[in-house]
Design an enzyme around this catalytic site. Structure first.
Site, PDB file in Angstrom:
ATOM      1  N   GLU A   1      -0.848 -36.140  33.025  1.00 19.74           N
ATOM      2  CA  GLU A   1      -1.664 -35.171  32.303  1.00 19.74           C
ATOM      3  C   GLU A   1      -0.872 -34.713  31.082  1.00 19.74           C
ATOM      4  OE1 GLU A   1      -3.049 -31.808  34.597  1.00 19.74           O
ATOM      5  OE2 GLU A   1      -3.057 -30.501  32.839  1.00 19.74           O
TER       6      GLU A   1
ATOM      7  N   GLU B   1      -1.700 -24.635  25.412  1.00 20.49           N
ATOM      8  CA  GLU B   1      -2.206 -23.620  26.324  1.00 20.49           C
ATOM      9  C   GLU B   1      -1.610 -22.283  25.889  1.00 20.49           C
ATOM     10  OE1 GLU B   1      -2.835 -25.249  30.692  1.00 20.49           O
ATOM     11  OE2 GLU B   1      -0.850 -25.801  29.951  1.00 20.49           O
TER      12      GLU B   1
END
Length: 456
Positions: A156, A161
């Site tokens: 991933e 973020e």
């Protein structure tokens, strides 16, 4: 943390933002900067979406639909509603909404089955929401998720973020391995990612990932791996040698950001606004690579043999300022920490649902295989309570070199001392942590004279 959302667009390179109406609160007030890369040029642009028009380009994107609680104990459901995901004034808007009865909805889009990429520069200009419980993400998952096996073996890539209650810090991460491992960088700015648009980028090559914010490199890594289900290592650079697709989403609540308070503001506070998404690629990449040999450099201790940097300067709230200490909340934890005068002071408003919902920690502690260490500190609390002390491995799936140990605090300062022997391979990035979440108390905690010293 897993998420999903993405973009697509025209074949032209624009020097300015696609958001046209500068008097609109959604649109950027300044033009987009030009490409800021030492590796890629405008001629390398292979795909972009400037979000022109009045609706999402479905030739490039698809909506995801998921029920609340699908991953990470998140509160929102995802669906194709244009109340949650829409295009306006040259921008993509992902809007989280709170409805009656404590129901939350949001948007998540991706390019799966539309656009897949292997290597390149992935860039988005965007503005994040502001408020406890919001977690926007710009990230990637493998097109063939089953090729190397289920997460985390498949890999991933998290490009951006930003926690809604800590909007001056960005995280860039890759997840991989079996068991789960990660490499993560973070960058603090003097400003606020929720007040204006910023450019977040990742340059992914066969043997390196590089993360940028506003053209500034803040983290890079060449270390990762994956294994088969039977535990056999896959050849490097697996799992990051297959096509990945782009995702954009806005989560509400969950394990990492915690849940929003009852009086949380939504509307414009709960928007992820994206000016553009762009992908740059070279015509070819040299995939004949091997993992660079890792040279473990162990930091030298101070004159007393201590690897912990104890606070010795004026009180300040910014823990991540070169002292090695940092403060973290998750799972509904609410609190604050200050450092100075030789002390670490932690105040807790909400203890949260996790032991690490309120946490203070010190990174970069070298722990050598076969050596024995003293771990000691002085601590007290404003009322009798417990905390958990540990020495952990953030880069090795959070295993414990010194197990979580409950410590009873009183109003009177006490000295605590423990010994442990390192039985794993040498780790230059061990971590001292004190956890104050979910232990039946919100009493203030004061910690000082923290020591990690090799004694044998």
């Amino acid at each position: 943390m897993k998420k999903i959302l993405a973009f697509c667009s025209a074949a032209l390179v624009f020097a300015f933002s696609a958001c046209a109406q500068k008097n609109d609160a959604i649109a950027p007030s300044t033009p987009a900067p030009g490409l800021q890369s030492d590796v890629y040029t405008d001629a390398d642009l292979v795909w972009e979406d400037n979000f022109d028009g009045d609706q999402l380009n479905m030739d490039n994107w698809k909506y995801e639909s998921h029920e609340a609680g699908w991953v990470n104990k998140e509160l929102q459901s995802y669906g194709p509603s244009t109340d949650n995901t829409y295009v306006k004034d040259g921008c993509l808007v992902i809007q989280a909404i709170k409805k009656k009865g404590g129901i939350y909805t949001s948007g998540r889009i991706n390019t799966y089955g539309k656009r897949g990429f292997k290597y390149g520069r992935f860039e988005a200009r965007l503005k994040v929401p502001n408020g406890k419980g919001f977690l926007p993400a710009f990230w990637m998952m493998p097109v063939s998720e089953g090729y190397y096996g289920p997460w985390p073996r498949c890999g991933e890539i998290d490009i951006m973020e930003v926690l809604g209650d800590d909007t001056s810090r960005v995280y860039g991460t890759i997840h991989y391995g079996d068991p789960h491992a990660e490499r993560q960088g973070k960058k603090n700015i003097d400003g606020d990612f929720s007040k204006d648009f910023h450019v977040f980028a990742l340059e992914w090559e066969p043997s390196e990932f590089r993360w940028y914010v506003d053209g500034q490199l803040y983290y890079k890594t060449s270390e990762w791996y994956t294994k088969t289900a039977s535990g056999k290592p896959r050849p490097y650079p697996a799992p990051f040698d297959k096509q990945f697709y782009i995702i954009l989403n806005l989560a509400v609540g969950g394990v990492w950001p915690g849940n929003p308070p009852a009086n949380a503001k939504f509307a414009e506070n709960a928007r992820l606004v994206v000016d553009y998404v762009r992908v740059y690629q070279k015509k070819e990449y040299d995939e004949n690579v091997t993992m660079p040999e890792k040279v473990v450099v162990l930091r030298e201790p101070d004159a007393d043999g201590n690897y912990v940097q104890n606070p010795r300067f004026e009180e300040k709230e910014n823990m991540n300022d070169g002292t090695g200490w940092d403060f973290y909340t998750a799972g509904g934890g609410v609190g604050s920490a200050t450092i100075g005068g030789g002390e670490l002071k932690v105040k807790t408003k909400n203890a949260g649902t996790l032991e690490y919902s309120v946490q203070i920690f010190h990174t970069g502690i070298p722990i050598e295989e076969g050596c024995t260490y003293e771990f000691s500190f002085d601590a007290k609390a404003s009322a009798p309570r417990t905390i958990l002390a540990a020495v952990s491995a953030p880069e090795r799936n959070w295993i414990r070199y010194f197990k979580d140990t409950k410590v009873e605090l009183t109003k009177k300062e006490r000295h605590f001392s423990f010994n442990f022997t390192m039985k794993d391979k040498t780790d230059a990035m061990g971590r001292v942590e004190f956890n104050m979440g979910n232990q039946g108390s919100t009493a203030d905690v004061v910690i000082k004279n923290v020591v990690v010293k090799k004694i044998k």
